[in-house]
Design a protein around this motif. Structure first.
Motif, PDB file in Angstrom:
ATOM      1  N   UNK A  32      -9.706   0.734   8.299  1.00 58.97           N
ATOM      2  CA  UNK A  32      -8.311   0.476   8.672  1.00 58.97           C
ATOM      3  C   UNK A  32      -7.487   1.697   8.305  1.00 58.97           C
ATOM      4  N   UNK A  33      -6.667   2.168   9.234  1.00 60.85           N
ATOM      5  CA  UNK A  33      -5.888   3.381   8.998  1.00 60.85           C
ATOM      6  C   UNK A  33      -4.538   3.136   8.362  1.00 60.85           C
ATOM      7  N   UNK A  34      -4.106   1.872   8.275  1.00 62.97           N
ATOM      8  CA  UNK A  34      -2.824   1.535   7.665  1.00 62.97           C
ATOM      9  C   UNK A  34      -2.995   0.346   6.732  1.00 62.97           C
ATOM     10  N   UNK A  35      -2.027   0.181   5.854  1.00 63.56           N
ATOM     11  CA  UNK A  35      -2.071  -0.944   4.939  1.00 63.56           C
ATOM     12  C   UNK A  35      -1.962  -2.279   5.658  1.00 63.56           C
ATOM     13  N   UNK A  36      -1.097  -2.360   6.675  1.00 61.69           N
ATOM     14  CA  UNK A  36      -0.923  -3.623   7.388  1.00 61.69           C
ATOM     15  C   UNK A  36      -2.193  -4.023   8.129  1.00 61.69           C
ATOM     16  N   UNK A  37      -2.896  -3.037   8.720  1.00 59.23           N
ATOM     17  CA  UNK A  37      -4.154  -3.354   9.394  1.00 59.23           C
ATOM     18  C   UNK A  37      -5.212  -3.790   8.391  1.00 59.23           C
ATOM     19  N   UNK A  38      -5.255  -3.122   7.239  1.00 57.84           N
ATOM     20  CA  UNK A  38      -6.200  -3.516   6.204  1.00 57.84           C
ATOM     21  C   UNK A  38      -5.946  -4.918   5.717  1.00 57.84           C
ATOM     22  N   UNK A  39      -4.683  -5.270   5.527  1.00 56.50           N
ATOM     23  CA  UNK A  39      -4.337  -6.615   5.061  1.00 56.50           C
ATOM     24  C   UNK A  39      -4.740  -7.662   6.097  1.00 56.50           C
ATOM     25  N   UNK A  60       2.531   2.006  -0.154  1.00 58.43           N
ATOM     26  CA  UNK A  60       1.716   2.573  -1.232  1.00 58.43           C
ATOM     27  C   UNK A  60       0.464   1.724  -1.435  1.00 58.43           C
ATOM     28  N   UNK A  61      -0.596   2.384  -1.887  1.00 58.42           N
ATOM     29  CA  UNK A  61      -1.829   1.667  -2.151  1.00 58.42           C
ATOM     30  C   UNK A  61      -1.667   0.613  -3.230  1.00 58.42           C
ATOM     31  N   UNK A  62      -0.798   0.892  -4.209  1.00 59.38           N
ATOM     32  CA  UNK A  62      -0.581  -0.067  -5.295  1.00 59.38           C
ATOM     33  C   UNK A  62       0.088  -1.340  -4.776  1.00 59.38           C
ATOM     34  N   UNK A  63       1.084  -1.188  -3.894  1.00 63.13           N
ATOM     35  CA  UNK A  63       1.719  -2.374  -3.301  1.00 63.13           C
ATOM     36  C   UNK A  63       0.717  -3.173  -2.471  1.00 63.13           C
ATOM     37  N   UNK A  64      -0.112  -2.447  -1.726  1.00 63.36           N
ATOM     38  CA  UNK A  64      -1.115  -3.130  -0.915  1.00 63.36           C
ATOM     39  C   UNK A  64      -2.114  -3.855  -1.800  1.00 63.36           C
ATOM     40  N   UNK A  65      -2.481  -3.237  -2.925  1.00 62.05           N
ATOM     41  CA  UNK A  65      -3.423  -3.887  -3.841  1.00 62.05           C
ATOM     42  C   UNK A  65      -2.857  -5.218  -4.338  1.00 62.05           C
ATOM     43  N   UNK A  66      -1.571  -5.246  -4.651  1.00 63.20           N
ATOM     44  CA  UNK A  66      -0.959  -6.494  -5.107  1.00 63.20           C
ATOM     45  C   UNK A  66      -1.001  -7.554  -4.012  1.00 63.20           C
ATOM     46  N   UNK A  68      -3.314  -7.727  -1.628  1.00 60.93           N
ATOM     47  CA  UNK A  68      -4.718  -8.153  -1.535  1.00 60.93           C
ATOM     48  C   UNK A  68      -5.047  -9.119  -2.652  1.00 60.93           C
ATOM     49  N   UNK A  69      -4.581  -8.809  -3.846  1.00 58.66           N
ATOM     50  CA  UNK A  69      -4.856  -9.689  -4.983  1.00 58.66           C
ATOM     51  C   UNK A  69      -4.195 -11.048  -4.776  1.00 58.66           C
ATOM     52  N   UNK A  70      -3.044 -11.067  -4.086  1.00 58.64           N
ATOM     53  CA  UNK A  70      -2.410 -12.344  -3.793  1.00 58.64           C
ATOM     54  C   UNK A  70      -3.226 -13.196  -2.839  1.00 58.64           C
ATOM     55  N   UNK A  71      -4.004 -12.546  -1.960  1.00 57.37           N
ATOM     56  CA  UNK A  71      -4.888 -13.283  -1.048  1.00 57.37           C
ATOM     57  C   UNK A  71      -6.123 -13.779  -1.784  1.00 57.37           C
ATOM     58  N   UNK A  72      -6.773 -12.872  -2.524  1.00 59.33           N
ATOM     59  CA  UNK A  72      -7.971 -13.238  -3.274  1.00 59.33           C
ATOM     60  C   UNK A  72      -8.187 -12.203  -4.369  1.00 59.33           C
ATOM     61  N   UNK A  73      -7.908 -12.590  -5.611  1.00 54.04           N
ATOM     62  CA  UNK A  73      -8.031 -11.668  -6.737  1.00 54.04           C
ATOM     63  C   UNK A  73      -9.464 -11.366  -7.129  1.00 54.04           C
ATOM     64  N   UNK A  94      -5.254  -1.233 -14.594  1.00 50.53           N
ATOM     65  CA  UNK A  94      -4.642  -2.090 -15.614  1.00 50.53           C
ATOM     66  C   UNK A  94      -4.281  -3.446 -15.031  1.00 50.53           C
ATOM     67  N   UNK A  95      -4.038  -3.464 -13.725  1.00 45.67           N
ATOM     68  CA  UNK A  95      -3.671  -4.707 -13.060  1.00 45.67           C
ATOM     69  C   UNK A  95      -4.883  -5.435 -12.474  1.00 45.67           C
ATOM     70  N   UNK A  96      -6.084  -4.873 -12.699  1.00 48.32           N
ATOM     71  CA  UNK A  96      -7.286  -5.600 -12.303  1.00 48.32           C
ATOM     72  C   UNK A  96      -8.181  -4.932 -11.284  1.00 48.32           C
TER      73      UNK A  96
END
Length: 464
Positions: A32-39, A60-66, A68-73, A94-96
């Motif tokens: 996926x070339x963008x965060x929205x497509x990856x999500x 940002x990758x950090x925002x996207x990570x949060x 993703x974690x909201x979908x399935x940690x 640090x956030x997992x």
């Protein structure tokens, strides 16, 4: 087939490297070339592991990570970063997040980290439950058995799952202690939070403290970057420490403080880090005796053993052996393309008479090897390994996956077995570890030890 999702806006180099490291058909790589497509792809089908760039064109990758974690940690996320962006990746850990790698990618390190992360992911997502009758053959996480001692184990799992207290699981090697740990995790309130597992006996003493508590850059020779340890990485989740009885005394004192205060310092640092981790530990040793003899801290033992669950050895489980044989035959028939439907009475008698020093893990290995020899629908004694017919057999932990052949050393046999399974699995470390009945971490260590850098190239020593 393992599914890896790469979220990175580099249209050429990084996807090419990832596909080279994880070739089809053993792996499926989506890009996926963008965060929205990856999500979107994560929502459609959760991957086994995610490689995530820190810098994306739409977020940002950090925002996207949060997100993703909201979908399935439980999905392991590995950040891919340039050196100057390492602080963001450290914060993500640090956030997992599972780990972070630097560009340009080192393919050997990439394979190691991704394979290890997928093993952690399987522990988190793979179902673990109890079954007094035969479950589906592809249900690999069931704790099977109906003898009185196993029923007590099931009751204990139910009583303790929702509690935050530490749990100590005891029993001989190969009895299924990690399955019990996973069942406690998956039936508890932290079932969608991170779960990490670490074998204290498999990591050198000099590195175990860093694995658990992390280290600061420059803390020791080779510490070229800050590392987040399992206790910090697993904040809010569950940490399973296998073979905790092998932990060195100096580290036991630090463990005691963590259990008492839920805080620690990284190696080489002064910052106090607070964490909220549910600890499950396991050992094949008699920690009560070890504590009395001064080999293990008594105060740590009392902290760990608030709840103790003991797993009986296979030789004491009566008719559970027949149940387990039926389960594993059904499972390995599917995996190995066999059609063995029953066990000859003479073969079953031999299985019952054998003392099973390696317990359930050894039974799995024996049945896999027997099915590889089998040609019909009945498992006869001729298919069983030679050690089941020997009058005496050394009960060395971990030797059960290796059959004895005259003129070969144990190392020769182990190397040949690993090479054969690597070829059979198309080079997949994950699949090879499953075939051998060992963890991916142990397999990777063995590959390095035996210098099996090219898994698809036959070992010349086995073809002479």
């Amino acid at each position: 087939m393992a599914y890896i999702l790469l979220i990175d806006d580099d249209p050429a180099l990084i996807p090419k490297q990832v596909r080279q490291a994880f070739p089809a058909p053993a792996y499926r790589v989506e890009v996926a070339g963008t965060g929205s497509e990856g999500l979107r792809l994560v929502r459609v089908a959760p991957p086994d592991a995610i490689l995530l760039d820190i810098r994306l064109p739409d977020q940002s990758g950090l925002d996207l990570y949060q997100a993703i974690r909201g979908i399935d940690g439980r999905i392991p996320v590995i950040f891919v970063t340039l050196a100057r962006a390492a602080d963001v990746a450290i914060e993500a850990m640090r956030q997992g997040a599972y780990d972070y790698l630097f560009k340009p990618l080192d393919l050997q390190e990439l394979r190691r980290v991704v394979d290890e992360s997928m093993e952690e992911g399987r522990r988190m997502r793979g179902p673990a439950s109890v079954a007094e009758t035969l479950p589906d053959p592809d249900f690999a996480g069931a704790i099977v058995g109906s003898c009185p001692s196993m029923r007590e184990v099931y009751k204990a799992i139910g009583r303790v799952s929702d509690k935050k207290v530490p749990v100590l699981i005891t029993g001989e090697s190969g009895t299924g202690k990690e399955l019990v740990a996973r069942a406690i995790y998956q039936h508890g309130r932290r079932a969608r939070a991170p779960y990490r597992a670490l074998n204290c006996a498999a990591i050198p003493e000099s590195l175990l403290e860093s694995e658990l508590f992390g280290h600061e850059r420059g803390a020791f020779t080779g510490a070229d970057r800050k590392r987040i340890g399992k206790f910090e990485q697993c904040n809010g989740g569950t940490l399973f420490l296998d073979e905790i009885g092998d932990m060195m005394p100096a580290l036991q004192a630090k463990m005691l403080r963590l259990l008492q205060e839920q805080e620690f310092e990284r190696v080489g640092g002064n910052e106090v880090v607070r964490t909220d981790v549910r600890l499950i530990a396991a050992t094949h040793r008699d920690l009560r005796t070890w504590a009395a003899e001064g080999k293990f801290r008594p105060d740590l033992y009392y902290r760990l053993s608030v709840v103790t669950i003991h797993l009986p050895p296979l030789r004491e489980r009566g008719d559970d052996l027949s149940l387990l044989v039926q389960l594993f035959l059904r499972r390995y028939n599917l995996e190995l393309g066999r059609d063995v439907r029953e066990v000859a009475p003479e073969a079953m008698d031999r299985l019952r008479d054998y003392p099973w020093p390696g317990n359930v893990r050894e039974l799995q290995s024996v049945l896999q090897r027997a099915l590889l020899k089998a040609t019909g629908t009945v498992l006869v004694p001729d298919y069983l390994p030679d050690e089941l017919f020997a009058e005496a057999r050394p009960s060395v932990a971990g030797d059960s996956a290796i059959g004895y052949r005259p003129g070969s050393t144990l190392a020769d046999l182990e190397r040949a077995a690993i090479q054969q399974c690597l070829i059979q699995s198309g080079g997949s470390r994950q699949r090879t570890a499953e075939l051998l009945g060992i963890s991916t971490r142990t397999l990777l260590r063995k590959i390095r030890e035996y210098k099996l850098d090219d898994p698809l190239r036959p070992d010349p020593r086995t073809t002479e």
